[in-house]
Design a protein around this motif. Sequence first.
Motif, PDB file in Angstrom:
ATOM      1  N   ALA A 127      -6.683 -12.743  -2.137  1.00 21.34           N
ATOM      2  CA  ALA A 127      -5.650 -11.740  -1.825  1.00 21.34           C
ATOM      3  C   ALA A 127      -5.475 -10.783  -2.994  1.00 21.34           C
ATOM      4  O   ALA A 127      -5.490  -9.557  -2.826  1.00 21.34           O
ATOM      5  N   ASN A 128      -5.310 -11.325  -4.202  1.00 24.51           N
ATOM      6  CA  ASN A 128      -5.112 -10.446  -5.355  1.00 24.51           C
ATOM      7  C   ASN A 128      -6.328  -9.561  -5.599  1.00 24.51           C
ATOM      8  O   ASN A 128      -6.201  -8.378  -5.924  1.00 24.51           O
ATOM      9  N   SER A 129      -7.508 -10.113  -5.417  1.00 26.70           N
ATOM     10  CA  SER A 129      -8.723  -9.317  -5.642  1.00 26.70           C
ATOM     11  C   SER A 129      -8.836  -8.220  -4.594  1.00 26.70           C
ATOM     12  O   SER A 129      -9.272  -7.101  -4.885  1.00 26.70           O
ATOM     13  N   ALA A 151      -2.937   6.187  -6.035  1.00 33.12           N
ATOM     14  CA  ALA A 151      -3.840   6.435  -7.160  1.00 33.12           C
ATOM     15  C   ALA A 151      -3.018   6.377  -8.445  1.00 33.12           C
ATOM     16  O   ALA A 151      -1.844   6.751  -8.470  1.00 33.12           O
ATOM     17  N   SER A 152      -3.633   5.897  -9.513  1.00 38.51           N
ATOM     18  CA  SER A 152      -2.879   5.687 -10.746  1.00 38.51           C
ATOM     19  C   SER A 152      -3.829   5.691 -11.925  1.00 38.51           C
ATOM     20  O   SER A 152      -5.029   5.916 -11.757  1.00 38.51           O
ATOM     21  N   LEU A 153      -3.280   5.417 -13.125  1.00 33.85           N
ATOM     22  CA  LEU A 153      -4.200   5.285 -14.260  1.00 33.85           C
ATOM     23  C   LEU A 153      -4.777   3.874 -14.333  1.00 33.85           C
ATOM     24  O   LEU A 153      -5.273   3.445 -15.367  1.00 33.85           O
ATOM     25  N   ILE A 197      -7.197 -18.481  -1.110  1.00 35.93           N
ATOM     26  CA  ILE A 197      -6.407 -17.405  -0.485  1.00 35.93           C
ATOM     27  C   ILE A 197      -5.749 -16.563  -1.575  1.00 35.93           C
ATOM     28  O   ILE A 197      -5.727 -15.334  -1.523  1.00 35.93           O
ATOM     29  N   LYS A 198      -5.222 -17.222  -2.605  1.00 38.58           N
ATOM     30  CA  LYS A 198      -4.526 -16.485  -3.665  1.00 38.58           C
ATOM     31  C   LYS A 198      -5.475 -15.552  -4.429  1.00 38.58           C
ATOM     32  O   LYS A 198      -5.205 -14.359  -4.592  1.00 38.58           O
ATOM     33  N   HIS A 199      -6.607 -16.066  -4.881  1.00 40.67           N
ATOM     34  CA  HIS A 199      -7.535 -15.212  -5.625  1.00 40.67           C
ATOM     35  C   HIS A 199      -8.119 -14.120  -4.732  1.00 40.67           C
ATOM     36  O   HIS A 199      -8.313 -12.986  -5.163  1.00 40.67           O
ATOM     37  N   GLU A 256       1.790 -18.533  -4.803  1.00 43.09           N
ATOM     38  CA  GLU A 256       2.929 -17.620  -4.717  1.00 43.09           C
ATOM     39  C   GLU A 256       2.423 -16.175  -4.637  1.00 43.09           C
ATOM     40  O   GLU A 256       1.470 -15.817  -5.304  1.00 43.09           O
ATOM     41  N   PHE A 257       3.097 -15.363  -3.812  1.00 40.12           N
ATOM     42  CA  PHE A 257       2.639 -13.972  -3.630  1.00 40.12           C
ATOM     43  C   PHE A 257       3.674 -12.954  -4.086  1.00 40.12           C
ATOM     44  O   PHE A 257       3.564 -11.769  -3.785  1.00 40.12           O
ATOM     45  N   LEU A 258       4.708 -13.392  -4.829  1.00 48.46           N
ATOM     46  CA  LEU A 258       5.752 -12.438  -5.232  1.00 48.46           C
ATOM     47  C   LEU A 258       5.210 -11.420  -6.235  1.00 48.46           C
ATOM     48  O   LEU A 258       4.300 -11.711  -7.008  1.00 48.46           O
ATOM     49  N   ARG A 259       5.791 -10.222  -6.178  1.00 49.56           N
ATOM     50  CA  ARG A 259       5.460  -9.175  -7.149  1.00 49.56           C
ATOM     51  C   ARG A 259       6.581  -9.091  -8.166  1.00 49.56           C
ATOM     52  O   ARG A 259       7.755  -9.139  -7.793  1.00 49.56           O
ATOM     53  N   GLU A 260       6.238  -8.940  -9.435  1.00 47.86           N
ATOM     54  CA  GLU A 260       7.276  -8.705 -10.433  1.00 47.86           C
ATOM     55  C   GLU A 260       8.004  -7.424 -10.053  1.00 47.86           C
ATOM     56  O   GLU A 260       7.419  -6.487  -9.523  1.00 47.86           O
ATOM     57  N   GLY A 261       9.286  -7.413 -10.340  1.00 47.19           N
ATOM     58  CA  GLY A 261      10.080  -6.227 -10.011  1.00 47.19           C
ATOM     59  C   GLY A 261      10.681  -6.297  -8.611  1.00 47.19           C
ATOM     60  O   GLY A 261      11.657  -5.624  -8.311  1.00 47.19           O
ATOM     61  N   GLY A 278       0.296  10.272 -14.752  1.00 48.33           N
ATOM     62  CA  GLY A 278      -0.639   9.172 -14.453  1.00 48.33           C
ATOM     63  C   GLY A 278      -0.228   8.354 -13.244  1.00 48.33           C
ATOM     64  O   GLY A 278      -0.860   7.355 -12.923  1.00 48.33           O
ATOM     65  N   ARG A 279       0.859   8.772 -12.579  1.00 49.90           N
ATOM     66  CA  ARG A 279       1.347   8.013 -11.419  1.00 49.90           C
ATOM     67  C   ARG A 279       1.637   8.904 -10.220  1.00 49.90           C
ATOM     68  O   ARG A 279       2.228   8.443  -9.237  1.00 49.90           O
ATOM     69  N   ASN A 280       1.271  10.167 -10.306  1.00 53.19           N
ATOM     70  CA  ASN A 280       1.544  11.124  -9.215  1.00 53.19           C
ATOM     71  C   ASN A 280       3.008  11.035  -8.762  1.00 53.19           C
ATOM     72  O   ASN A 280       3.308  11.025  -7.562  1.00 53.19           O
TER      73      ASN A 280
HETATM   74  C1  UGA Z   1       0.537  -9.033  -7.955  1.00 54.37           C
HETATM   75  C2  UGA Z   1       0.497  -9.175  -6.411  1.00 54.37           C
HETATM   76  O1  UGA Z   1       0.886  -7.954  -5.793  1.00 54.37           O
HETATM   77  C3  UGA Z   1       1.448 -10.305  -5.950  1.00 54.37           C
HETATM   78  O2  UGA Z   1       1.321 -10.496  -4.551  1.00 54.37           O
HETATM   79  C4  UGA Z   1       1.056 -11.601  -6.676  1.00 54.37           C
HETATM   80  O3  UGA Z   1       1.924 -12.671  -6.343  1.00 54.37           O
HETATM   81  C5  UGA Z   1       1.122 -11.378  -8.197  1.00 54.37           C
HETATM   82  O4  UGA Z   1       0.223 -10.292  -8.547  1.00 54.37           O
HETATM   83  C6  UGA Z   1       0.702 -12.646  -8.882  1.00 54.37           C
HETATM   84  O5  UGA Z   1      -0.462 -13.028  -8.760  1.00 54.37           O
HETATM   85  O6  UGA Z   1       1.563 -13.333  -9.460  1.00 54.37           O
HETATM   86  P1  UGA Z   1       2.241  -7.928  -9.709  1.00 54.37           P
HETATM   87  O7  UGA Z   1       1.155  -8.165 -10.723  1.00 54.37           O
HETATM   88  O8  UGA Z   1       3.624  -8.369 -10.016  1.00 54.37           O
HETATM   89  O9  UGA Z   1       1.865  -8.647  -8.305  1.00 54.37           O
HETATM   90  O10 UGA Z   1       2.314  -6.357  -9.430  1.00 54.37           O
HETATM   91  P2  UGA Z   1       1.785  -5.346  -8.314  1.00 54.37           P
HETATM   92  O11 UGA Z   1       2.940  -4.711  -7.670  1.00 54.37           O
HETATM   93  O12 UGA Z   1       0.781  -5.960  -7.441  1.00 54.37           O
HETATM   94  O13 UGA Z   1       1.068  -4.236  -9.240  1.00 54.37           O
HETATM   95  C7  UGA Z   1      -0.083  -4.569 -10.035  1.00 54.37           C
HETATM   96  C8  UGA Z   1      -0.616  -3.324 -10.729  1.00 54.37           C
HETATM   97  O14 UGA Z   1      -1.199  -2.429  -9.777  1.00 54.37           O
HETATM   98  C9  UGA Z   1       0.459  -2.502 -11.452  1.00 54.37           C
HETATM   99  O15 UGA Z   1      -0.060  -2.032 -12.665  1.00 54.37           O
HETATM  100  C10 UGA Z   1       0.738  -1.360 -10.486  1.00 54.37           C
HETATM  101  O16 UGA Z   1       1.254  -0.217 -11.104  1.00 54.37           O
HETATM  102  C11 UGA Z   1      -0.671  -1.122  -9.933  1.00 54.37           C
HETATM  103  N1  UGA Z   1      -0.689  -0.457  -8.608  1.00 54.37           N
HETATM  104  C12 UGA Z   1      -0.108  -1.041  -7.536  1.00 54.37           C
HETATM  105  C13 UGA Z   1      -1.339   0.763  -8.471  1.00 54.37           C
HETATM  106  O17 UGA Z   1      -1.911   1.305  -9.451  1.00 54.37           O
HETATM  107  N2  UGA Z   1      -1.377   1.359  -7.244  1.00 54.37           N
HETATM  108  C14 UGA Z   1      -0.816   0.800  -6.160  1.00 54.37           C
HETATM  109  O18 UGA Z   1      -0.884   1.400  -5.052  1.00 54.37           O
HETATM  110  C15 UGA Z   1      -0.147  -0.433  -6.296  1.00 54.37           C
END
Ligand code: UGA
Length: 431
Positions: free
Chosen positions: A207-209, A252-254, A203-205, A151-156, A410-412
């Motif tokens: 992609a996230n990495s 860029a972020s913290l 693919i999942k690991h 699954e590739f969904l993002r929380e939120g 910390g989030r610009n």
């Molecule tokens: C992440 C992946 O984006 C999803 O595709 C994946 O399905 C999910 O992990 C999972 O493995 O279940 P998620 O952890 O919900 O999703 O959140 P993201 O939107 O990816 O953000 C992750 C972190 O990166 C957050 O702390 C966010 O603030 C930070 N972030 C994100 C940044 O600091 N800069 C960015 O440009 C984007």
Amino acid sequence: MKITIIGTGYVGLVTGACFSEVGHNVICVDCDAQKIELLQGGGIPIYEPGLEELVARNVASGRLSFTASTAEGVEKSDVIFIAVPTPPLDDGAVDLSFIEFVAREIAACMTSYKVIVDKSTVPVKTGEKVEETIKRYCKADCEFDVVSNPEFLREGFAVDDLMNPDRVVIGSTSDRANEAMQKIYQPFNAPIVFTDINSAELIKHAANSFLAMKISYINAVAAICEASGANVEEVANGIGMDDRIGRRFLNASLGFGGSCFPKDLSAFIRISDDLGYDFGLLKEVQKINASQMDRFVKKITDTLWVLKGKTIGVLGLAFKQNTDDVRMSPAIDLCNRLIKEGAFLRVYDPKAMDKAKMVLPDGDVLFVDDMNEVSIGCDALVVATEWPEFKQLDLVKSKEVMTVPIIFDGRNLLDPALVEKLGFTYISIGR
Ligand code: UGA
């Protein structure tokens, strides 16, 4: 299709709701009877935009139901999804005991052909183990296929991501299983990648990495921007316009947090090690992420000098916008570091206050109900989560009520020119 989903966490519950929305009959199973009772009574255990309405609508239509009985779920469906947690172990490996337990449970209940689909994020080769386990524990004449469908969904943004996926990955070499999976995903009109189980899991690991690497890359560039007087947003825009790079995940972020990136990076490094490859690149991604928080805290201590006895306002506690999830939240890490240095915190988050109350120490933190009240009596204000509503902060009022008008962003998120024009000292990331 008749579908059962075992595990009603972020992935399981959203997947169940979306599958029922497109017309499938879905049973969601969870071993937590209290959670099932809550869901049966119309409650939702997590905050996720759009989810409550989606669940209510599909429960009312009779296409979505909840049970604590795995046997019922297995008996009534043709396709069983596993969406249980795969938490990290201390050594970076993944705890697969929930997957193994559910595989045995399914095996014990099976009386006819089933497609068993792993949706949890798992190390490569887990599917093979699931298959072995089911074979070992099921009745000898039971037919089944194991599929990997990460699954590739993002929380939120989970509902939207699931309803409109960039792609669907299906790892299986069985035509019968692929046919069932195609029927499930056909209503979503997304490109489907058919591949083998091991590749799907990888693919999942991978992609996230890769996404975590993008964030660490821009955070490292932010450090160079700070040292050279360049602006990381301009740089991100400039490089992101190249299609081969893309602008997304270059904020860029913290540092990144949450229950996925940190865990999946450690797991992927560990898996690679086990397979005989030292993935040094990803180790550096982790190092940059850790140092990003160190650098941010240093900016605060360099500016405020001693934190003991100071009051700091913190906007945002969730690990990112649009969620109440505080697991591995950089904002919570930051709060703990400031408290350790002796600061008293006034904090606010639109959705994550209740969950933050469970993890932040009593006595050092005041939870404030209104974002515009956070800055009262503060020596500095910190933006720790990228909630869009923080852009609407009443800066004029904040300046009046702060002891010293300093903002660490910390989030610009805020506009530097505007904030500085109002008389704040403004310190952000890489600009
Ligand atoms: C992440 C992946 O984006 C999803 O595709 C994946 O399905 C999910 O992990 C999972 O493995 O279940 P998620 O952890 O919900 O999703 O959140 P993201 O939107 O990816 O953000 C992750 C972190 O990166 C957050 O702390 C966010 O603030 C930070 N972030 C994100 C940044 O600091 N800069 C960015 O440009 C984007």
